[in-house]
Enzyme design. Sequence first.
Site, PDB file in Angstrom:
ATOM      1  N   GLN A 130       0.834  -1.201   0.000  1.00 44.64           N
ATOM      2  CA  GLN A 130       0.000   0.000   0.000  1.00 44.64           C
ATOM      3  C   GLN A 130       0.866   1.247   0.000  1.00 44.64           C
ATOM      4  OE1 GLN A 130      -2.072   1.590   3.616  1.00 44.64           O
ATOM      5  NE2 GLN A 130      -3.912   0.851   2.569  1.00 44.64           N
ATOM      6  N   GLY A 131       0.706   2.114  -0.992  1.00 46.49           N
ATOM      7  CA  GLY A 131       1.456   3.361  -1.085  1.00 46.49           C
ATOM      8  C   GLY A 131       0.592   4.553  -0.719  1.00 46.49           C
ATOM      9  N   SER A 133       0.893   6.487   2.938  1.00 45.13           N
ATOM     10  CA  SER A 133       1.618   7.426   3.798  1.00 45.13           C
ATOM     11  C   SER A 133       2.887   7.942   3.131  1.00 45.13           C
ATOM     12  CB  SER A 133       1.982   6.758   5.125  1.00 45.13           C
ATOM     13  OG  SER A 133       0.824   6.405   5.850  1.00 45.13           O
ATOM     14  N   SER A 188       3.693  -1.554   4.442  1.00 44.96           N
ATOM     15  CA  SER A 188       3.761  -2.874   5.077  1.00 44.96           C
ATOM     16  C   SER A 188       4.110  -3.951   4.056  1.00 44.96           C
ATOM     17  CB  SER A 188       2.423  -3.206   5.745  1.00 44.96           C
ATOM     18  OG  SER A 188       2.128  -2.277   6.759  1.00 44.96           O
ATOM     19  N   GLU A 271     -15.224  -2.865   6.106  1.00 43.06           N
ATOM     20  CA  GLU A 271     -15.566  -3.867   7.112  1.00 43.06           C
ATOM     21  C   GLU A 271     -14.594  -3.907   8.275  1.00 43.06           C
ATOM     22  OE1 GLU A 271     -16.047  -7.562   5.100  1.00 43.06           O
ATOM     23  OE2 GLU A 271     -17.707  -6.843   3.912  1.00 43.06           O
ATOM     24  N   SER A 394      -3.987   7.521  13.385  1.00 46.53           N
ATOM     25  CA  SER A 394      -3.429   7.759  14.716  1.00 46.53           C
ATOM     26  C   SER A 394      -4.542   8.067  15.713  1.00 46.53           C
ATOM     27  CB  SER A 394      -2.424   8.916  14.673  1.00 46.53           C
ATOM     28  OG  SER A 394      -3.098  10.147  14.460  1.00 46.53           O
ATOM     29  N   GLU A 396      -4.779  10.511  17.711  1.00 40.86           N
ATOM     30  CA  GLU A 396      -5.161  11.925  17.663  1.00 40.86           C
ATOM     31  C   GLU A 396      -6.206  12.172  16.573  1.00 40.86           C
ATOM     32  OE1 GLU A 396      -1.389  11.404  19.689  1.00 40.86           O
ATOM     33  OE2 GLU A 396      -2.089  10.753  17.718  1.00 40.86           O
TER      34      GLU A 396
END
Length: 415
Positions: A130-131, A133, A188, A271, A394, A396
């Site tokens: 997954q690209g 962040s 990841s 989900e 996160s 926050e």
Amino acid sequence: MELDFGPAVRGFRDELRDWLAEHLVGEFAEHRGVGGPTDGAAWEVRLAWDRELAAGNWLGVGWPQEYGGRGLGLLEEIVFEYEYARVNAPYRATGNALDLLGPMLLKMGSEAQRKRFLPPILSVEELWGQGFSEPGAGSDLASVRTRAERAGGGGTSFEDASVEGASRPTGVENGDEWVVNGQKVWTSFGVHADWLYVLTRTDPDSRRHKGLTMLLVPADQPGVEIRPIRNLAGQDEFAEVFLSDARTDADMVVGEVGQGWRTAMATLGIERGTTLLPQQLTFEREAEALIGLARERGALDDPMLRRRIVDAWISVRIMRTTNLRTIAELTAGRAPGPQATTAKLYASTRHQQLGHLAMELAGPAGQIVGEDYGLDTRQRSFLLSLAETIYGGSSEIQRNIIGEQLLGLPKEPRP
């Protein structure tokens, strides 16, 4: 924990239980519970286990049959996740594609994309990273700066590609590509990826959520450099990805050009309630192990420690109740209630507290590691839990969402 989902899926459940009892043996049984969404332990064993699941047609039980799935319903998917977690099977190495990319393509991809990419996911022939962040766009994902531009050239169309071909599709030239430049981080299992699904900015004059596009980018090309990042547990399942004139074909857009934010949010929201059920079962096992350790160390005689242990036990029961409420809503065809929004925040913070308490009860022995930084299960879980309040949104940001969207509080001021 024992759940009965009713007679409609009892035959499916019994078939799955029998298969797991027959196949979760030998080296696979020796690695029960190994791995996680940020834990790359025993990668090759887990990959072999995924191929075992694929051979039994247990990956993508809810995906349509024309793409290699079983074509079953949501309830069967929930039963599968529950029974899988109940026997503590190895964490699936292909979870990124199975839990995120695949459902995204089913919901928002083109028919050609589904035919090309879904079968290799279910046969464990292609792995995905997954690209999303970036160094300056983590929790604030709308700040994505990786850019993609259309350019003419000798591109290829995947529609005529062989599913069993190389990671970059082959086919007829179409003379139109996307050229991608930028950097992604915290990808990841990126070091294992054949393909990346990348959130890019395709309108250079756009700001924030507008002008973003989701692209499928082959990892095996000169314009893609993947560098592993070693985590606290000594593993390199995270990676940073450098895109330097990386190329992908014009038809590799998922959804619409300029509507990548909508696609990304659909991916992150798939989900969540069902994926938290196996996580909660893992936390229950850790809570039971904590109580056993407390008995062994005589910690239950200390009223302050006993109170904290009881509180940890209660927390996993609250997770169970929350997840069951969400599952009941999903199976009834209703949108999940407010508890689905608070579940991730609650689970991540409480799991960290559980880990801290376990290490405290372990005492000095909990600080001793084996040869070559060999960590036991308790140590690994504690270290990896420290990232849970960051990845997937996160704490926050989760509190902002709860305050603004559920409680109706004023939005956080922006510069």
